[in-house]
Design an enzyme around this catalytic site. Structure first.
Site, PDB file in Angstrom:
ATOM      1  N   SER A 142     -34.795  -9.455 -42.183  1.00  0.00           N
ATOM      2  CA  SER A 142     -33.628  -9.208 -43.027  1.00  0.00           C
ATOM      3  C   SER A 142     -32.929  -7.981 -42.464  1.00  0.00           C
ATOM      4  O   SER A 142     -33.549  -7.180 -41.755  1.00  0.00           O
ATOM      5  CB  SER A 142     -34.090  -8.917 -44.463  1.00  0.00           C
ATOM      6  N   TYR A 155     -40.092  -5.288 -50.702  1.00  0.00           N
ATOM      7  CA  TYR A 155     -39.370  -6.186 -49.793  1.00  0.00           C
ATOM      8  C   TYR A 155     -38.975  -5.433 -48.519  1.00  0.00           C
ATOM      9  O   TYR A 155     -39.156  -5.917 -47.407  1.00  0.00           O
ATOM     10  CB  TYR A 155     -38.125  -6.712 -50.522  1.00  0.00           C
TER      11      TYR A 155
HETATM   12  P1  NAD Z   1     -35.284 -19.253 -51.068  1.00  0.00           P
HETATM   13  O1  NAD Z   1     -35.842 -18.714 -52.340  1.00  0.00           O
HETATM   14  O2  NAD Z   1     -34.119 -20.178 -51.105  1.00  0.00           O
HETATM   15  O3  NAD Z   1     -36.434 -19.954 -50.215  1.00  0.00           O
HETATM   16  C1  NAD Z   1     -37.700 -19.394 -50.098  1.00  0.00           C
HETATM   17  C2  NAD Z   1     -38.645 -20.458 -49.608  1.00  0.00           C
HETATM   18  O4  NAD Z   1     -39.967 -19.885 -49.559  1.00  0.00           O
HETATM   19  C3  NAD Z   1     -38.732 -21.653 -50.545  1.00  0.00           C
HETATM   20  O5  NAD Z   1     -38.934 -22.831 -49.802  1.00  0.00           O
HETATM   21  C4  NAD Z   1     -39.969 -21.322 -51.384  1.00  0.00           C
HETATM   22  O6  NAD Z   1     -40.579 -22.467 -51.965  1.00  0.00           O
HETATM   23  C5  NAD Z   1     -40.843 -20.685 -50.313  1.00  0.00           C
HETATM   24  N1  NAD Z   1     -41.925 -19.880 -50.859  1.00  0.00           N
HETATM   25  C6  NAD Z   1     -41.864 -18.888 -51.781  1.00  0.00           C
HETATM   26  N2  NAD Z   1     -43.093 -18.422 -52.054  1.00  0.00           N
HETATM   27  C7  NAD Z   1     -43.950 -19.127 -51.273  1.00  0.00           C
HETATM   28  C8  NAD Z   1     -45.362 -19.122 -51.120  1.00  0.00           C
HETATM   29  N3  NAD Z   1     -46.159 -18.306 -51.819  1.00  0.00           N
HETATM   30  N4  NAD Z   1     -45.919 -19.997 -50.244  1.00  0.00           N
HETATM   31  C9  NAD Z   1     -45.135 -20.868 -49.536  1.00  0.00           C
HETATM   32  N5  NAD Z   1     -43.796 -20.901 -49.662  1.00  0.00           N
HETATM   33  C10 NAD Z   1     -43.222 -20.060 -50.532  1.00  0.00           C
HETATM   34  O7  NAD Z   1     -34.960 -17.953 -50.201  1.00  0.00           O
HETATM   35  P2  NAD Z   1     -34.054 -17.712 -48.903  1.00  0.00           P
HETATM   36  O8  NAD Z   1     -32.922 -16.850 -49.326  1.00  0.00           O
HETATM   37  O9  NAD Z   1     -33.787 -18.970 -48.182  1.00  0.00           O
HETATM   38  O10 NAD Z   1     -35.032 -16.770 -48.069  1.00  0.00           O
HETATM   39  C11 NAD Z   1     -35.721 -17.206 -46.911  1.00  0.00           C
HETATM   40  C12 NAD Z   1     -36.082 -15.986 -46.098  1.00  0.00           C
HETATM   41  O11 NAD Z   1     -34.895 -15.313 -45.694  1.00  0.00           O
HETATM   42  C13 NAD Z   1     -36.922 -14.957 -46.848  1.00  0.00           C
HETATM   43  O12 NAD Z   1     -37.895 -14.414 -46.004  1.00  0.00           O
HETATM   44  C14 NAD Z   1     -35.894 -13.898 -47.224  1.00  0.00           C
HETATM   45  O13 NAD Z   1     -36.477 -12.636 -47.392  1.00  0.00           O
HETATM   46  C15 NAD Z   1     -34.987 -13.951 -46.007  1.00  0.00           C
HETATM   47  N6  NAD Z   1     -33.661 -13.407 -46.238  1.00  0.00           N
HETATM   48  C16 NAD Z   1     -32.811 -13.964 -47.131  1.00  0.00           C
HETATM   49  C17 NAD Z   1     -31.547 -13.416 -47.301  1.00  0.00           C
HETATM   50  C18 NAD Z   1     -30.546 -13.995 -48.239  1.00  0.00           C
HETATM   51  O14 NAD Z   1     -29.486 -13.379 -48.424  1.00  0.00           O
HETATM   52  N7  NAD Z   1     -30.785 -15.150 -48.830  1.00  0.00           N
HETATM   53  C19 NAD Z   1     -31.166 -12.294 -46.558  1.00  0.00           C
HETATM   54  C20 NAD Z   1     -32.069 -11.749 -45.667  1.00  0.00           C
HETATM   55  C21 NAD Z   1     -33.313 -12.309 -45.503  1.00  0.00           C
END
Ligand code: NAD
Length: 260
Positions: A142, A155
């Site tokens: 991130s 986080y």
């Molecule tokens: P999201 O909530 O849409 O997806 C998260 C995924 O992880 C889902 O498929 C969920 O089922 C899975 N998950 C959660 N807990 C789990 C567990 N214990 N075991 C297995 N799977 C699990 O989130 P996202 O926004 O798509 O985030 C994905 C990644 O991107 C994360 O690492 C997040 O930190 C990172 N990220 C997101 C953003 C953003 O703005 N959305 C920005 C920077 C980084």
């Protein structure tokens, strides 16, 4: 371009992980999906991707908060896809609270899923990648792996850890055709961020659209959300031969956030 490659994308039932899984499948890779959700919806997603792109798509719902849940997931992928070439560590959760009110169990679960599972997956995947002499590891960190914001202690500690781990693995595999890089997105409109927008809208008594605009204008100079498709394309690039000499790096896709 990725025909015959076998990929595992953790947390790929929604959001960024799904965007990456789609992009890899579109380039011909077979894919192991992972993540939570409704069983019937996940099966429809799995079958839909397999049909659309004519590749093998499997699913394993391993809980990455379990001790070595990530290692077991890698071993199951190797067994069912016949090996593992591309590991995308994407699953992640968020918890928002000031440090002195941050519950220890929330700290532990954020660190377990966002950092320890990344280490465990890499540890389990590397011997096979070394034996076959090729591997691509993409860690979804991130912009919060590079800079901080308030109220996200676990986080941000975990994501800084992922960027550090990425550098170590990049160095340890530097002389082999294995790369390890981190993607550092700013705001991407996914269920994880929608939850934060909804909380904000409620706390400020404003419409959800306005809360979304506020969120962007605070940190992301482009004032536009990155899309899961754009992150998927960056992951594909990191798996391409053009990126063969890129390793240990942290690539922002954040509308200018980290440039400030
Ligand atoms: P999201 O909530 O849409 O997806 C998260 C995924 O992880 C889902 O498929 C969920 O089922 C899975 N998950 C959660 N807990 C789990 C567990 N214990 N075991 C297995 N799977 C699990 O989130 P996202 O926004 O798509 O985030 C994905 C990644 O991107 C994360 O690492 C997040 O930190 C990172 N990220 C997101 C953003 C953003 O703005 N959305 C920005 C920077 C980084």
């Amino acid at each position: 371009m990725l025909n015959g490659k076998r990929a595992l994308v953790t947390g790929s039932t929604s959001g960024i992980g799904l965007g990456i899984a789609r992009a890899l499948a579109a380039k011909g890779a077979s894919v192991m999906l992972n993540g939570f959700g409704d069983g019937a919806e996940i099966e429809a997603l799995r079958a839909g991707l397999a049909r659309e792109f004519g590749v093998t798509v499997l699913y394993n719902g391993a809980d990455l908060s379990r001790p070595d849940g990530a290692g077991d997931l890698v071993r199951d992928t190797q067994a069912r896809l016949g090996g593992l070439d591309i590991l995308v560590n994407n699953a992640g959760i968020q918890h928002v609270a000031p440090v002195e009110e941050f519950p220890l169990e929330r700290w532990d679960s954020v660190i377990a899923i966002n950092l320890t599972a990344v280490f465990q997956a890499i540890r389990a995947a590397l011997p096979g990648m070394k034996a076959q002499g090729w591997g691509r590891i993409v860690n979804v960190a991130s912009v919060h792996g590079l800079v901080a914001s308030v109220n996200k202690a676990a986080y941000i500690a975990a994501k800084h850890g992922v960027v550090g781990l990425t550098k170590v693995v990049g160095l340890e595999t530097a002389e082999i055709d294995i790369t390890c890089n981190a993607i550092c997105p700013g705001w991407v409109l996914t269920p994880l961020v929608q939850k934060q927008i909804d909380t904000r809208a409620e706390a400020q008594g404003v419409a959800v659209e306005e809360a979304g605009r506020d969120l962007l204008s605070e940190k992301q100079p482009s004032k536009k959300f990155t899309t899961p498709e754009q992150i998927g394309d960056l992951a594909v690039f990191l798996c391409s031969s053009a990126a063969a000499n890129m390793t240990g790096s942290a690539l922002t896709m954040d509308g200018g956030w980290a440039a400030q």
